[in-house]
Design a protein around this motif. Structure first.
Motif, mmCIF file in Angstrom:
data_model
loop_
_atom_site.group_PDB
_atom_site.id
_atom_site.type_symbol
_atom_site.label_atom_id
_atom_site.label_comp_id
_atom_site.label_asym_id
_atom_site.label_seq_id
_atom_site.Cartn_x
_atom_site.Cartn_y
_atom_site.Cartn_z
ATOM 1 N N HIS A 84 0.943 -1.207 0.063
ATOM 2 C CA HIS A 84 0.043 0.025 -0.173
ATOM 3 C C HIS A 84 0.816 1.207 0.171
ATOM 4 C CE1 HIS A 84 -3.534 2.677 1.346
ATOM 5 N NE2 HIS A 84 -2.556 3.201 1.928
ATOM 6 N N GLU A 132 1.696 4.170 -3.128
ATOM 7 C CA GLU A 132 1.414 5.710 -2.846
ATOM 8 C C GLU A 132 2.815 6.330 -3.452
ATOM 9 O OE1 GLU A 132 -2.082 5.926 0.447
ATOM 10 O OE2 GLU A 132 0.115 6.008 1.188
ATOM 11 N N GLU A 167 -5.974 5.726 -5.866
ATOM 12 C CA GLU A 167 -5.689 5.793 -4.435
ATOM 13 C C GLU A 167 -6.021 4.437 -3.679
ATOM 14 O OE1 GLU A 167 -3.465 7.239 -2.352
ATOM 15 O OE2 GLU A 167 -4.212 6.751 -0.326
ATOM 16 N N HIS A 170 -8.159 2.167 2.277
ATOM 17 C CA HIS A 170 -7.511 2.024 3.715
ATOM 18 C C HIS A 170 -8.257 1.242 4.459
ATOM 19 C CE1 HIS A 170 -5.852 6.177 2.485
ATOM 20 N NE2 HIS A 170 -4.718 5.463 2.868
ATOM 21 N N HIS A 214 -3.346 8.865 9.459
ATOM 22 C CA HIS A 214 -2.756 9.206 8.258
ATOM 23 C C HIS A 214 -3.522 8.934 7.249
ATOM 24 C CE1 HIS A 214 1.011 8.958 5.503
ATOM 25 N NE2 HIS A 214 0.095 7.785 5.207
ATOM 26 N N GLU A 268 -4.880 11.477 4.165
ATOM 27 C CA GLU A 268 -5.215 11.040 2.705
ATOM 28 C C GLU A 268 -6.373 11.019 1.955
ATOM 29 O OE1 GLU A 268 -1.017 8.587 2.628
ATOM 30 O OE2 GLU A 268 -2.754 7.312 2.648
HETATM 31 FE FE LIG Z 1 -2.647 5.323 2.340
#
Ligand SMILES: [Fe+2]
Ligand SMILES: [Fe+2]
Length: 239
Positions: A132, A136, A170, A173, A217, A221
């Motif tokens: 992951h 990014e 993206e 998460h 975090h 994002e």
């Molecule tokens: Fe992330």
């Protein structure tokens, strides 16, 4: 909880929430604050104090999420902070968690099958989270920086990013956040009592802290970076 302001002393921040230490380190701020205020330290280090306050308040208080304020900051500033956070995971958190886990494993007496399972679960989690973070670092952030560059210069997006859009790329998460919760939960609910209590608690404390940092975090994002990039995509000739 009241949020921190520019005239608060940095020492006060740390007394109120010592988990902020690694967060402020990412801005190059280190111990030995004396009686300096946030504004003074930010001026010394050439940091945008509004950005600094937005990040530390978000980290300290989950209900405080200044979306409108954070949306004012440039993607470069956000990416710089996010990259430093990734580096912190690779250079500190993974080795630290493993060191603590190994200590628990070494303290085990008798049947240690459940601890081995936890080790396997952790190793799989690490592979997934690393994938992951690397996606990014290698694709998402360079894309955003190219896009921001085009917005500034009026140029066209490089070939490698044609048909690339933030919302399709993206990474998710929810999965990475859920898995670290599962790891904690397995430990809390199902661990057989054949290990050293203090070592196991220390390991668990590290996982709690890691989870908290990761959730914060991911929130930055998802709620700040992605909407900001979607807005820029509308303004740049793309695809
Ligand atoms: Fe992330
Ligand atoms: Fe990230």
């Amino acid at each position: 909880m009241d949020h921190f302001k520019a005239d608060d002393k940095v020492a006060k921040l740390i007394h109120a929430n010592h988990y902020l230490l690694p967060v402020i380190n990412r801005f190059g701020i280190r111990l030995g604050f004396k009686d300096k205020t946030v504004a003074q330290v930010c001026t010394e280090k050439n940091i945008d104090s509004n950005f600094f306050l937005a990040i530390i308040n978000t980290y300290t208080n989950e209900d405080y999420f200044p979306e409108q304020d954070l949306l004012k900051f440039s993607p470069e500033l956000l990416i710089d902070y996010l990259r430093k956070t990734h580096r912190y995971y690779f250079e500190y958190f993974f080795p630290e968690v493993e060191h603590r886990l190994n200590k628990v494993l070494n303290s085990c007496q008798g049947n240690c099958g459940d601890l081995q399972l936890i080790n396997t679960f952790y190793q799989k989690y690490k592979v997934e989270l690393t994938k992951h973070l690397e996606e990014e670092e290698n694709r998402v952030f360079p894309y955003i920086l190219a896009l921001t560059g085009c917005l500034r210069t009026g140029g066209q997006m490089p070939e490698q990013f044609s048909n690339y859009y933030i919302q399709s790329r993206e990474p998710e998460h929810t999965m990475v956040d859920q898995k670290i919760y599962d790891l904690k939960n397995i430990l809390i609910k199902y661990l057989e009592a054949n290990y050293d209590d203090n070592l196991c608690n220390t390991f668990l404390f590290a996982i709690f802290q890691f989870e908290r940092d990761l959730v914060d975090h991911a929130r930055i994002e998802d709620k700040i970076l992605v909407p900001k990039v979607v807005e820029i995509e509308k303004m740049v000739r793309h695809g």
